[in-house]
Design a protein around this motif. Structure first.
Motif, PDB file in Angstrom:
ATOM      1  N   GLN A  23       0.807  -1.212   0.000  1.00 54.65           N
ATOM      2  CA  GLN A  23       0.000   0.000   0.000  1.00 54.65           C
ATOM      3  C   GLN A  23       0.851   1.277   0.000  1.00 54.65           C
ATOM      4  O   GLN A  23       0.312   2.373  -0.150  1.00 54.65           O
ATOM      5  CB  GLN A  23      -0.978  -0.020   1.174  1.00 54.65           C
ATOM      6  N   HIS A  24       2.179   1.100   0.111  1.00 55.12           N
ATOM      7  CA  HIS A  24       3.040   2.289   0.060  1.00 55.12           C
ATOM      8  C   HIS A  24       4.405   2.053  -0.584  1.00 55.12           C
ATOM      9  O   HIS A  24       5.173   2.998  -0.763  1.00 55.12           O
ATOM     10  CB  HIS A  24       3.216   2.904   1.459  1.00 55.12           C
ATOM     11  N   SER A  90     -11.321  -5.479  -0.857  1.00 54.45           N
ATOM     12  CA  SER A  90     -10.453  -4.410  -0.385  1.00 54.45           C
ATOM     13  C   SER A  90      -9.342  -5.020   0.470  1.00 54.45           C
ATOM     14  O   SER A  90      -9.597  -5.989   1.187  1.00 54.45           O
ATOM     15  CB  SER A  90     -11.287  -3.428   0.441  1.00 54.45           C
ATOM     16  N   PRO A  91      -8.145  -4.512   0.373  1.00 56.13           N
ATOM     17  CA  PRO A  91      -7.651  -3.330  -0.345  1.00 56.13           C
ATOM     18  C   PRO A  91      -7.037  -3.639  -1.718  1.00 56.13           C
ATOM     19  O   PRO A  91      -6.278  -2.839  -2.236  1.00 56.13           O
ATOM     20  CB  PRO A  91      -6.584  -2.794   0.604  1.00 56.13           C
ATOM     21  N   PRO A  93      -8.081  -3.557  -4.935  1.00 61.28           N
ATOM     22  CA  PRO A  93      -8.168  -2.564  -6.015  1.00 61.28           C
ATOM     23  C   PRO A  93      -7.199  -1.385  -5.818  1.00 61.28           C
ATOM     24  O   PRO A  93      -6.561  -0.933  -6.777  1.00 61.28           O
ATOM     25  CB  PRO A  93      -9.624  -2.088  -5.965  1.00 61.28           C
ATOM     26  N   GLU A  94      -7.061  -0.936  -4.594  1.00 60.68           N
ATOM     27  CA  GLU A  94      -6.145   0.167  -4.303  1.00 60.68           C
ATOM     28  C   GLU A  94      -4.696  -0.263  -4.531  1.00 60.68           C
ATOM     29  O   GLU A  94      -3.887   0.494  -5.068  1.00 60.68           O
ATOM     30  CB  GLU A  94      -6.332   0.662  -2.861  1.00 60.68           C
ATOM     31  N   ILE A  95      -4.377  -1.477  -4.121  1.00 55.42           N
ATOM     32  CA  ILE A  95      -3.019  -2.005  -4.305  1.00 55.42           C
ATOM     33  C   ILE A  95      -2.698  -2.115  -5.794  1.00 55.42           C
ATOM     34  O   ILE A  95      -1.623  -1.702  -6.238  1.00 55.42           O
ATOM     35  CB  ILE A  95      -2.851  -3.366  -3.591  1.00 55.42           C
ATOM     36  N   SER A  97      -3.933  -0.447  -8.224  1.00 52.75           N
ATOM     37  CA  SER A  97      -3.754   0.908  -8.750  1.00 52.75           C
ATOM     38  C   SER A  97      -2.380   1.468  -8.377  1.00 52.75           C
ATOM     39  O   SER A  97      -1.683   2.035  -9.218  1.00 52.75           O
ATOM     40  CB  SER A  97      -4.864   1.816  -8.204  1.00 52.75           C
ATOM     41  N   LEU A  98      -1.977   1.286  -7.140  1.00 54.28           N
ATOM     42  CA  LEU A  98      -0.674   1.784  -6.687  1.00 54.28           C
ATOM     43  C   LEU A  98       0.493   1.054  -7.342  1.00 54.28           C
ATOM     44  O   LEU A  98       1.546   1.636  -7.575  1.00 54.28           O
ATOM     45  CB  LEU A  98      -0.560   1.649  -5.164  1.00 54.28           C
TER      46      LEU A  98
END
Length: 175
Positions: A23-24, A90-91, A93-95, A97-98
């Motif tokens: 996530q980062h 979740s998470p 989709p966010e991962i 994208s990142l």
């Protein structure tokens, strides 16, 4: 000797750590040492459970997607972009994208979904003379091509519009 419960607990901890790191931090920059340090385990323990960090990432994908037994093959073939939203938790989709520009992540991501679709197709009775494995490959790779087209050219269209374009371009066999 570790029990099955302890082994599952260790694997889940490693999956949670990698999920948090993704996530980062770019997947290519994450090392097994980073994962082990965050999980408070040694490298030997990591390698007792996983061949490498891509193997662990595969398990993260598995944990963050719904069981493919609850997937409608017809919808998967005709509405691949809407179904993707229904498949991932979740998470993820966010991962995704990142991690979009990380080729190492992208390779495992594509392989995971290819295998996910292959397993879904394997359960189905198949009337077509086209091999279902070829249909799965075509479906997944074309869906990825649509997403890459969208990203590369900064095309902003809805899942519904993507599904419509997909159906207009790709003729899939009857199931």
């Amino acid at each position: 000797m570790k029990t099955i419960y302890e082994s599952k607990k260790t694997k889940l901890q490693l999956q949670r750590v990698l999920t948090a790191l993704l996530q980062h931090t770019a997947f290519a920059k994450i090392t097994v040492k980073d994962i082990c340090d965050e999980a408070l385990i040694n490298r030997t323990t990591f390698y007792q459970h996983y061949h490498d960090k891509s193997d662990l990432l595969y398990d993260v994908f598995n944990r963050l997607t719904i069981d493919n037994h609850s997937i409608s093959l017809h919808r998967l073939m005709t509405e691949p972009f809407s179904m993707f939203a229904a498949i991932v938790k979740s998470p993820l989709p966010e991962i995704i994208s990142l991690q979009n520009n990380d080729s190492e992540f992208h390779w495992t991501y594509r392989q995971y979904f290819l295998n996910y679709y292959m397993e879904t197709f394997a359960r189905e009775n198949w009337r077509s003379t086209i091999p279902k494995e070829l249909v799965a490959y075509t479906l997944v790779n074309n869906a990825f091509s649509f997403l890459e087209w969208q990203e590369d050219l900064n095309v902003k269209i809805s899942e519904r519009e993507l599904n419509t374009l997909f159906r207009r371009m790709i003729t899939l066999p009857e199931i």
